[in-house]
Design an enzyme around this catalytic site. Structure first.
Site, PDB file in Angstrom:
ATOM      1  N   GLY A 213      84.269  77.900  30.368  1.00 19.26           N
ATOM      2  CA  GLY A 213      85.585  78.364  30.161  1.00 19.26           C
ATOM      3  C   GLY A 213      85.720  78.358  28.323  1.00 19.26           C
ATOM      4  CB  SER A 214      88.978  77.641  26.529  1.00 19.60           C
ATOM      5  OG  SER A 214      89.671  79.124  27.234  1.00 19.60           O
ATOM      6  CB  THR A 215      84.953  73.562  26.763  1.00 16.00           C
ATOM      7  OG1 THR A 215      84.006  74.146  27.543  1.00 16.00           O
ATOM      8  CG2 THR A 215      86.022  72.877  27.490  1.00 16.00           C
ATOM      9  CG  PHE A 216      80.847  78.894  25.050  1.00 22.85           C
ATOM     10  CD1 PHE A 216      79.779  77.991  24.758  1.00 22.85           C
ATOM     11  CD2 PHE A 216      80.923  80.017  24.398  1.00 22.85           C
ATOM     12  CE1 PHE A 216      78.795  78.737  24.370  1.00 22.85           C
ATOM     13  CE2 PHE A 216      79.778  80.597  23.687  1.00 22.85           C
ATOM     14  CZ  PHE A 216      78.516  79.993  23.944  1.00 22.85           C
ATOM     15  CE  LYS A 217      88.761  80.800  24.410  1.00 20.36           C
ATOM     16  NZ  LYS A 217      90.637  80.774  24.878  1.00 20.36           N
TER      17      LYS A 217
END
Length: 484
Positions: A213-217
């Site tokens: 999810g958004s941790t990959f941002k």
């Protein structure tokens, strides 16, 4: 000599040679294979004829050996706080093949490793005294992670960014390895554990990659800064809101429709977790550039050993632009383990350098002499010091003023990134809640990087979020690490 007799003699001689060759083959090749077979009872008898060596946590053995009552196996493995350390130790069973550290170092722990043999052992042919495995695990951090996850299904990893020491590996639900050690009772326990739909034997921290999810941002932002797409986390991006996925009529929405995500800076986009910014950024970078940065952090590494072999975290290839956009928000076919996302935060916390994560510091013989030393691991640069500093600053904004407020710790500087990853066809199942972070004490040099995933909890679907479920777990672990 009669021709018939001569032929019979030659044939007989050939048969004798064939028998000799076959006997030699069976004795020296197949014999060794049979001796090494896991089904050879003699191996188990030899392994458990004497007490095993131990796995050490903070100077104390968390394993032991106890005499058995009757039978041909004299000893069995025991565990202290088995559920607490199961994701670290694994199990050594009289009935099943050993796992985790028990499996990797079984020759050291059962005394058959050649490095343990003394001259007297060689002369007498006796088994050497077993060695020990000294881990990097911090019991306080391990306990904090297990207690904070509680009855949730999930996992967590904590790393010391400056040394690469893995301080905690937690996977829930856990299990007690003691239930598998005795051959007389292991079968029933095995059936129960393998039949449990929550799969307690799976090490979720190291061996279950899921959409981050958004941790990959954080990885996308690092790629954008490293490749010069944007000069700073405070430069406004070219990011329409809504953002239409390339080649489609599908608009990518943001969790908070009122967030200031149109043309937002990287700092603001991380603070509000703006999907439009990072999806567009991924397309502008291109999948090859983004994959290259992801691989520097450890994605697509098929031989990630800590020393337990972690499952590969994946950044895909051969995608169209629409799929590439979705990878920018940690979806499509992007997967990561908690170990991998802890490595991302650890590298950023350590000025852009990643110290190889490891959970064994030394392997010793029975007298304490070192057979293996892992206290000086390899270090590699992932991103520039400038990129790391900027992203740490943006991560602090996430915790201080954004979606990661539940990770705030008094007396410490904390940065993080939340994530809520879609799960199931058309997001039909409960999303995964993620949080990855770092913390540094304001009064000492202690620091830590953590990643947490909560796969399932009692929370209503509408209440599932990285800040609500995963950040409090990370906070508990970071507090324990900074106090230790």
């Amino acid at each position: 000599m009669n021709k018939t007799i001569r032929r019979a003699s030659v044939l007989t001689l050939l048969l004798v040679f064939a028998l000799l060759i076959r006997a030699t083959w069976v004795q020296f090749y197949e014999g060794q294979a049979l001796a090494d077979s896991k089904d050879n009872r003699r191996n188990a008898i030899e392994t458990y004829a004497e007490p095993l060596g131990n796995i050490i946590v903070a100077g104390r053995s968390v394993t032991g050996s106890a005499p058995t009552k009757g039978g041909d196996l004299a000893y069995k493995r025991t565990y202290e706080n088995g559920k607490l350390y199961a994701a670290v130790t694994g199990y050594a069973s009289q009935a099943y093949a050993p796992t985790q550290l028990e499996g990797i170092y079984q020759d050291v722990l059962n005394g058959t490793d050649p490095r343990l043999r003394t001259v007297m052992d060689t002369v007498t042919g006796t088994r050497a005294e077993p060695g020990n495995v000294v881990t990097t695990i911090d019991p306080a951090v391990q306990k904090a992670g297990l207690e904070a996850l509680g009855d949730k299904k999930g996992a967590a990893v904590a790393i010391d960014p400056g040394t690469g020491r893995i301080l905690s590996v937690v996977s829930t639900p856990s299990y007690d390895p003691t239930s598998l050690t005795d051959a007389n009772t292991a079968g029933e326990a095995w059936e129960k554990l393998t039949g449990d739909p929550d799969k307690p034997l799976t090490n979720r921290a190291l061996r279950q990659p899921l959409p981050p999810g958004s941790t990959f941002k954080l990885v996308v932002a690092a790629a954008a800064l490293e490749n010069g797409l944007y000069d700073s986390v405070d430069v406004r991006t070219d990011s329409p809101d809504p953002y239409t996925l390339p080649g489609t009529t599908t608009d990518l929405s943001n969790e908070n429709p009122n967030a200031p995500c149109e043309n937002a800076t990287i700092r603001t986009a991380l603070q509000y977790s703006c999907n439009n910014v990072f999806a567009k950024m991924a397309v502008d970078l291109g999948q090859d550039e983004l994959r290259a940065t992801a691989e520097k952090f450890g994605f697509n590494d098929t031989s990630q050993d800590v020393p337990v072999r972690a499952y590969t975290s994946v950044y895909p290839k051969d995608m169209n632009r629409s799929s590439t956009a979705l990878t920018g928000i940690g979806q499509f076919d992007v997967t990561a383990t908690p170990l991998q996302m802890a490595m991302v935060s650890a590298a950023l916390a350590n000025g852009g350098e990643l110290v190889s994560p490891h959970m064994v510091s030394q392997v010793t013989d029975s007298g304490g002499d070192v057979l293996e030393d892992h206290t000086d691991p390899d270090t590699r640069r992932i991103v520039s010091a400038s990129t790391a500093e900027q992203l740490r600053s943006a991560m602090r904004t996430v915790v201080d003023d954004g979606t990661g407020s539940n990770a705030q710790i008094a007396g410490a500087t904390v940065g993080g990134k939340t994530g809520t990853a879609q799960h199931g066809e058309n997001n039909s199942k409960t999303p995964y809640a993620w949080f990855t972070s770092y913390a540094k004490s304001d009064t000492s040099d202690k620091e830590v990087a953590v990643a947490v995933i909560v796969e399932q909890s009692d929370a209503a679907r509408s209440e599932v979020s990285g800040n609500g479920l995963a950040a409090p777990v990370a906070k508990a672990m970071m507090e324990a690490a900074l106090k230790g």
